[in-house]
Design a protein around this motif. Structure first.
Motif, mmCIF file in Angstrom:
data_model
loop_
_atom_site.group_PDB
_atom_site.id
_atom_site.type_symbol
_atom_site.label_atom_id
_atom_site.label_comp_id
_atom_site.label_asym_id
_atom_site.label_seq_id
_atom_site.Cartn_x
_atom_site.Cartn_y
_atom_site.Cartn_z
ATOM 1 N N THR A 178 -24.681 31.394 28.757
ATOM 2 C CA THR A 178 -25.265 32.713 28.549
ATOM 3 C C THR A 178 -24.573 33.711 29.472
ATOM 4 O OG1 THR A 178 -27.350 33.927 28.373
ATOM 5 C CG2 THR A 178 -27.137 32.437 30.235
ATOM 6 N N GLY A 179 -24.779 34.961 29.209
ATOM 7 C CA GLY A 179 -24.176 35.995 30.036
ATOM 8 C C GLY A 179 -25.123 37.164 30.220
ATOM 9 N N SER A 180 -24.860 37.922 31.262
ATOM 10 C CA SER A 180 -25.699 39.082 31.531
ATOM 11 C C SER A 180 -24.948 40.046 32.435
ATOM 12 C CB SER A 180 -27.001 38.656 32.205
ATOM 13 O OG SER A 180 -27.851 39.774 32.361
ATOM 14 N N THR A 181 -25.344 41.276 32.384
ATOM 15 C CA THR A 181 -24.823 42.283 33.307
ATOM 16 C C THR A 181 -25.914 43.312 33.552
ATOM 17 O OG1 THR A 181 -23.082 43.905 33.720
ATOM 18 C CG2 THR A 181 -23.798 43.674 31.451
ATOM 19 N N LEU A 182 -25.961 43.825 34.740
ATOM 20 C CA LEU A 182 -26.954 44.847 35.073
ATOM 21 C C LEU A 182 -26.450 46.259 34.814
ATOM 22 C CD1 LEU A 182 -28.424 43.435 38.397
ATOM 23 C CD2 LEU A 182 -29.502 43.488 36.143
ATOM 24 N N VAL B 207 -16.819 33.979 36.785
ATOM 25 C CA VAL B 207 -15.874 35.070 36.642
ATOM 26 C C VAL B 207 -15.228 35.092 35.260
ATOM 27 C CG1 VAL B 207 -15.424 35.268 39.109
ATOM 28 C CG2 VAL B 207 -14.016 33.762 37.735
ATOM 29 N N ALA B 208 -15.666 34.198 34.401
ATOM 30 C CA ALA B 208 -15.175 34.119 33.017
ATOM 31 C C ALA B 208 -13.705 33.711 32.969
ATOM 32 C CB ALA B 208 -15.444 35.414 32.264
ATOM 33 N N GLY B 209 -13.004 34.132 31.947
ATOM 34 C CA GLY B 209 -11.607 33.767 31.782
ATOM 35 C C GLY B 209 -11.404 32.263 31.780
ATOM 36 N N SER B 210 -10.302 31.820 32.364
ATOM 37 C CA SER B 210 -9.970 30.394 32.359
ATOM 38 C C SER B 210 -10.962 29.565 33.159
ATOM 39 C CB SER B 210 -8.564 30.192 32.919
ATOM 40 O OG SER B 210 -8.511 30.578 34.277
ATOM 41 N N TYR B 211 -11.784 30.190 34.010
ATOM 42 C CA TYR B 211 -12.762 29.459 34.792
ATOM 43 C C TYR B 211 -13.833 28.813 33.921
ATOM 44 C CZ TYR B 211 -10.986 31.407 39.146
ATOM 45 O OH TYR B 211 -10.186 31.727 40.203
ATOM 46 N N VAL B 212 -14.121 29.374 32.766
ATOM 47 C CA VAL B 212 -15.196 28.869 31.923
ATOM 48 C C VAL B 212 -14.965 27.407 31.570
ATOM 49 C CG1 VAL B 212 -16.374 29.120 29.697
ATOM 50 C CG2 VAL B 212 -15.821 31.147 31.054
ATOM 51 N N ALA B 213 -13.751 27.038 31.196
ATOM 52 C CA ALA B 213 -13.461 25.647 30.835
ATOM 53 C C ALA B 213 -13.757 24.714 32.004
ATOM 54 C CB ALA B 213 -12.014 25.511 30.381
ATOM 55 N N ARG B 214 -13.344 25.090 33.215
ATOM 56 C CA ARG B 214 -13.589 24.258 34.392
ATOM 57 C C ARG B 214 -15.071 24.178 34.716
ATOM 58 N NH1 ARG B 214 -9.344 26.924 38.378
ATOM 59 N NH2 ARG B 214 -9.350 28.550 36.825
ATOM 60 N N ARG C 71 -26.641 24.594 32.623
ATOM 61 C CA ARG C 71 -26.549 25.984 32.182
ATOM 62 C C ARG C 71 -25.440 26.692 32.923
ATOM 63 N NH1 ARG C 71 -32.545 27.796 33.223
ATOM 64 N NH2 ARG C 71 -33.218 25.657 33.161
ATOM 65 N N LEU C 72 -24.702 27.510 32.212
ATOM 66 C CA LEU C 72 -23.666 28.348 32.804
ATOM 67 C C LEU C 72 -24.038 29.791 32.505
ATOM 68 C CD1 LEU C 72 -20.928 28.901 34.139
ATOM 69 C CD2 LEU C 72 -19.871 28.561 31.894
ATOM 70 N N VAL C 73 -24.165 30.592 33.554
ATOM 71 C CA VAL C 73 -24.478 32.007 33.401
ATOM 72 C C VAL C 73 -23.260 32.798 33.854
ATOM 73 C CG1 VAL C 73 -26.002 33.894 34.064
ATOM 74 C CG2 VAL C 73 -26.913 31.571 33.849
ATOM 75 N N ILE C 74 -22.713 33.592 32.971
ATOM 76 C CA ILE C 74 -21.548 34.417 33.281
ATOM 77 C C ILE C 74 -22.047 35.822 33.592
ATOM 78 C CG2 ILE C 74 -19.378 35.354 32.404
ATOM 79 C CD1 ILE C 74 -19.318 32.867 30.513
ATOM 80 N N ILE C 75 -21.735 36.304 34.804
ATOM 81 C CA ILE C 75 -22.210 37.626 35.195
ATOM 82 C C ILE C 75 -21.071 38.576 35.550
ATOM 83 C CG2 ILE C 75 -24.464 36.789 35.958
ATOM 84 C CD1 ILE C 75 -23.398 36.985 38.845
ATOM 85 N N ALA C 76 -19.830 38.102 35.390
ATOM 86 C CA ALA C 76 -18.678 38.954 35.673
ATOM 87 C C ALA C 76 -17.498 38.467 34.844
ATOM 88 C CB ALA C 76 -18.327 38.924 37.159
#
Length: 110
Positions: free
Chosen positions: A45-49, A1-8, A18-23
């Motif tokens: 990495t990140g992606s969105t449809l 969900v990005a934001g502060s969650y990325v650090a955790r 691997r960390l994939v950010i989709i939102a």
């Protein structure tokens, strides 16, 4: 969900993880320990449809139906369910979710 969650999430990754950010429900900005990314050889990495064409999204849906859905139907792949609550007990389920004392899904039934 990005934001502060990325650090955790980065802290939870194993070496070569691997960390994939989709939102970005948690926000579009994040601060994290880049040293962990380097030492553990992590990939972010990140992606969105959303901007993709209907044809592209349709191809993904067809591939899922062909390759993934049979695994779900056969039970070869199953979600991990931590606990199930009646809908009337949704507050308890939410408290469990907020406590981070679970592994897997918390399911509400009607």
């Amino acid at each position: 969900v990005a934001g502060s969650y990325v650090a955790r999430e980065i802290e939870c990754l194993a070496e070569d993880g691997r960390l994939v950010i989709i939102a970005v429900q948690g926000g579009v900005r994040s601060e994290f320990n880049a040293g962990l990314v380097l030492r553990r050889r992590l990939t972010l990495t990140g992606s969105t449809l959303r901007p993709r064409s209907v044809a592209f999204k349709g191809a993904i849906a067809r591939a899922l139906r062909e390759h993934v859905w049979p695994l779900l139907v056969s039970g070869a792949v199953r979600p991990v369910i931590h606990s199930t609550f009646a809908a009337a007990d949704a507050a308890q389920a939410h408290a469990l979710m907020e406590s981070n004392r679970h592994t897997g899904k918390i399911v509400l039934t009607w």
